[in-house]
Design a protein around this motif. Sequence first.
Motif, PDB file in Angstrom:
ATOM      1  N   THR A 128       0.827  -1.212   0.000  1.00  0.00           N
ATOM      2  CA  THR A 128       0.000   0.000   0.000  1.00  0.00           C
ATOM      3  C   THR A 128       0.858   1.257   0.000  1.00  0.00           C
ATOM      4  O   THR A 128       2.055   1.204   0.298  1.00  0.00           O
ATOM      5  N   ASP A 129       0.235   2.373  -0.313  1.00  0.00           N
ATOM      6  CA  ASP A 129       0.910   3.671  -0.266  1.00  0.00           C
ATOM      7  C   ASP A 129       0.207   4.628   0.705  1.00  0.00           C
ATOM      8  O   ASP A 129       0.461   5.818   0.686  1.00  0.00           O
ATOM      9  N   HIS A 130      -0.668   4.120   1.561  1.00  0.00           N
ATOM     10  CA  HIS A 130      -1.426   5.006   2.452  1.00  0.00           C
ATOM     11  C   HIS A 130      -1.898   4.271   3.708  1.00  0.00           C
ATOM     12  O   HIS A 130      -1.861   3.045   3.780  1.00  0.00           O
ATOM     13  N   ASP A 131      -2.319   5.052   4.669  1.00  0.00           N
ATOM     14  CA  ASP A 131      -3.045   4.544   5.830  1.00  0.00           C
ATOM     15  C   ASP A 131      -3.898   5.677   6.381  1.00  0.00           C
ATOM     16  O   ASP A 131      -3.948   6.759   5.802  1.00  0.00           O
ATOM     17  N   HIS A 132      -4.584   5.435   7.485  1.00  0.00           N
ATOM     18  CA  HIS A 132      -5.457   6.447   8.084  1.00  0.00           C
ATOM     19  C   HIS A 132      -4.689   7.230   9.147  1.00  0.00           C
ATOM     20  O   HIS A 132      -3.699   6.758   9.699  1.00  0.00           O
ATOM     21  N   GLY A 133      -5.190   8.430   9.465  1.00  0.00           N
ATOM     22  CA  GLY A 133      -4.612   9.252  10.516  1.00  0.00           C
ATOM     23  C   GLY A 133      -4.769   8.606  11.888  1.00  0.00           C
ATOM     24  O   GLY A 133      -5.322   7.507  12.019  1.00  0.00           O
ATOM     25  N   HIS A 134      -4.312   9.320  12.916  1.00  0.00           N
ATOM     26  CA  HIS A 134      -4.290   8.754  14.275  1.00  0.00           C
ATOM     27  C   HIS A 134      -4.957   9.667  15.295  1.00  0.00           C
ATOM     28  O   HIS A 134      -4.642   9.611  16.474  1.00  0.00           O
ATOM     29  N   ASP A 135      -5.882  10.516  14.873  1.00  0.00           N
ATOM     30  CA  ASP A 135      -6.559  11.453  15.764  1.00  0.00           C
ATOM     31  C   ASP A 135      -7.460  10.669  16.726  1.00  0.00           C
ATOM     32  O   ASP A 135      -8.398   9.990  16.300  1.00  0.00           O
ATOM     33  N   SER A 136      -7.179  10.773  18.014  1.00  0.00           N
ATOM     34  CA  SER A 136      -7.946  10.013  19.012  1.00  0.00           C
ATOM     35  C   SER A 136      -9.388  10.493  19.137  1.00  0.00           C
ATOM     36  O   SER A 136     -10.228   9.796  19.720  1.00  0.00           O
ATOM     37  N   GLN A 137      -9.701  11.669  18.590  1.00  0.00           N
ATOM     38  CA  GLN A 137     -11.055  12.214  18.679  1.00  0.00           C
ATOM     39  C   GLN A 137     -11.966  11.726  17.546  1.00  0.00           C
ATOM     40  O   GLN A 137     -13.159  11.977  17.574  1.00  0.00           O
ATOM     41  N   LEU A 138     -11.382  11.046  16.548  1.00  0.00           N
ATOM     42  CA  LEU A 138     -12.164  10.590  15.392  1.00  0.00           C
ATOM     43  C   LEU A 138     -12.188   9.071  15.300  1.00  0.00           C
ATOM     44  O   LEU A 138     -11.191   8.415  15.590  1.00  0.00           O
ATOM     45  N   GLY A 152       8.727 -12.553  -0.347  1.00  0.00           N
ATOM     46  CA  GLY A 152       8.215 -13.875  -0.003  1.00  0.00           C
ATOM     47  C   GLY A 152       6.726 -13.836   0.300  1.00  0.00           C
ATOM     48  O   GLY A 152       6.085 -12.785   0.266  1.00  0.00           O
ATOM     49  N   ALA A 153       6.172 -14.982   0.629  1.00  0.00           N
ATOM     50  CA  ALA A 153       4.742 -15.094   0.933  1.00  0.00           C
ATOM     51  C   ALA A 153       4.374 -14.255   2.154  1.00  0.00           C
ATOM     52  O   ALA A 153       5.155 -14.119   3.093  1.00  0.00           O
ATOM     53  N   ASN A 154       3.186 -13.663   2.110  1.00  0.00           N
ATOM     54  CA  ASN A 154       2.611 -12.935   3.246  1.00  0.00           C
ATOM     55  C   ASN A 154       3.420 -11.718   3.699  1.00  0.00           C
ATOM     56  O   ASN A 154       3.379 -11.348   4.863  1.00  0.00           O
ATOM     57  N   VAL A 155       4.114 -11.080   2.786  1.00  0.00           N
ATOM     58  CA  VAL A 155       4.860  -9.861   3.120  1.00  0.00           C
ATOM     59  C   VAL A 155       3.905  -8.672   3.052  1.00  0.00           C
ATOM     60  O   VAL A 155       3.068  -8.581   2.156  1.00  0.00           O
ATOM     61  N   THR A 156       4.063  -7.733   3.991  1.00  0.00           N
ATOM     62  CA  THR A 156       3.313  -6.483   3.988  1.00  0.00           C
ATOM     63  C   THR A 156       4.303  -5.348   3.765  1.00  0.00           C
ATOM     64  O   THR A 156       5.323  -5.271   4.453  1.00  0.00           O
ATOM     65  N   VAL A 157       3.999  -4.478   2.799  1.00  0.00           N
ATOM     66  CA  VAL A 157       4.829  -3.302   2.524  1.00  0.00           C
ATOM     67  C   VAL A 157       3.951  -2.078   2.770  1.00  0.00           C
ATOM     68  O   VAL A 157       2.914  -1.914   2.122  1.00  0.00           O
ATOM     69  N   LEU A 158       4.367  -1.224   3.704  1.00  0.00           N
ATOM     70  CA  LEU A 158       3.557  -0.080   4.106  1.00  0.00           C
ATOM     71  C   LEU A 158       3.936   1.195   3.354  1.00  0.00           C
ATOM     72  O   LEU A 158       4.914   1.232   2.623  1.00  0.00           O
ATOM     73  N   LYS A 159       3.155   2.239   3.564  1.00  0.00           N
ATOM     74  CA  LYS A 159       3.288   3.506   2.815  1.00  0.00           C
ATOM     75  C   LYS A 159       4.663   4.131   2.979  1.00  0.00           C
ATOM     76  O   LYS A 159       5.303   4.015   4.017  1.00  0.00           O
TER      77      LYS A 159
END
Length: 189
Positions: A113-123, A144-151
């Motif tokens: 992926t190239d994105h994720d969500h913010g971390h505002d505790s109020q939302l 390899g199998a089951n690799v996760t690549v983050l933004k």
Amino acid sequence: MKLIRAGISTIHRVTEGYKSRWRNLYYKVRGVNLNGYVWMRKIEIPRNFEDIEIESPCAIDRGVILLCSGEPLPHPKIYIGANTYINRNTFLDAILSLTIGKNCAVGPNCYITDHDHGHDSQLPPLNQPMLAKPTQIGNCVWLGANVTVLKGVTIGDRTIVGAGSVVTHELPADAVAVGVPARVLKYRN
């Protein structure tokens, strides 16, 4: 008996070839930029077809999902280089820029992926703004199998990432990386 099995195998290969050619035609008509023939099993592209570019030759196996969200951009959101193989049930999820280089091997059940969500505790989680940074996988990379690549991650050319790893930061060229988060174990040369 051997001759019958060979005949059935040939019929199966020919049938799968026709299905792949039909999928190429279908996705080209829908707007995916296929630069030549792409060997394609039953995959899913839910929307934003024009945000995807795939070089030829390339192979995308059964159950792969190519998901582009958000407004169209002047460049492809998902780009897959020539001679790359995307294995079964892998999920490519982009809103900005996700690039996979040439001659790569992506194992089954990967998430990139190239994105994720913010971390505002109020939302609540789904009301968070999307945070995006380009993700780039170099040439001749093996995930390899089951690799996760983050933004925001860049993986250098010829790097190997071991099965089950989570890549959270840049990996240099020619590295062998494993773990959660993925760390360089050694170098190939």
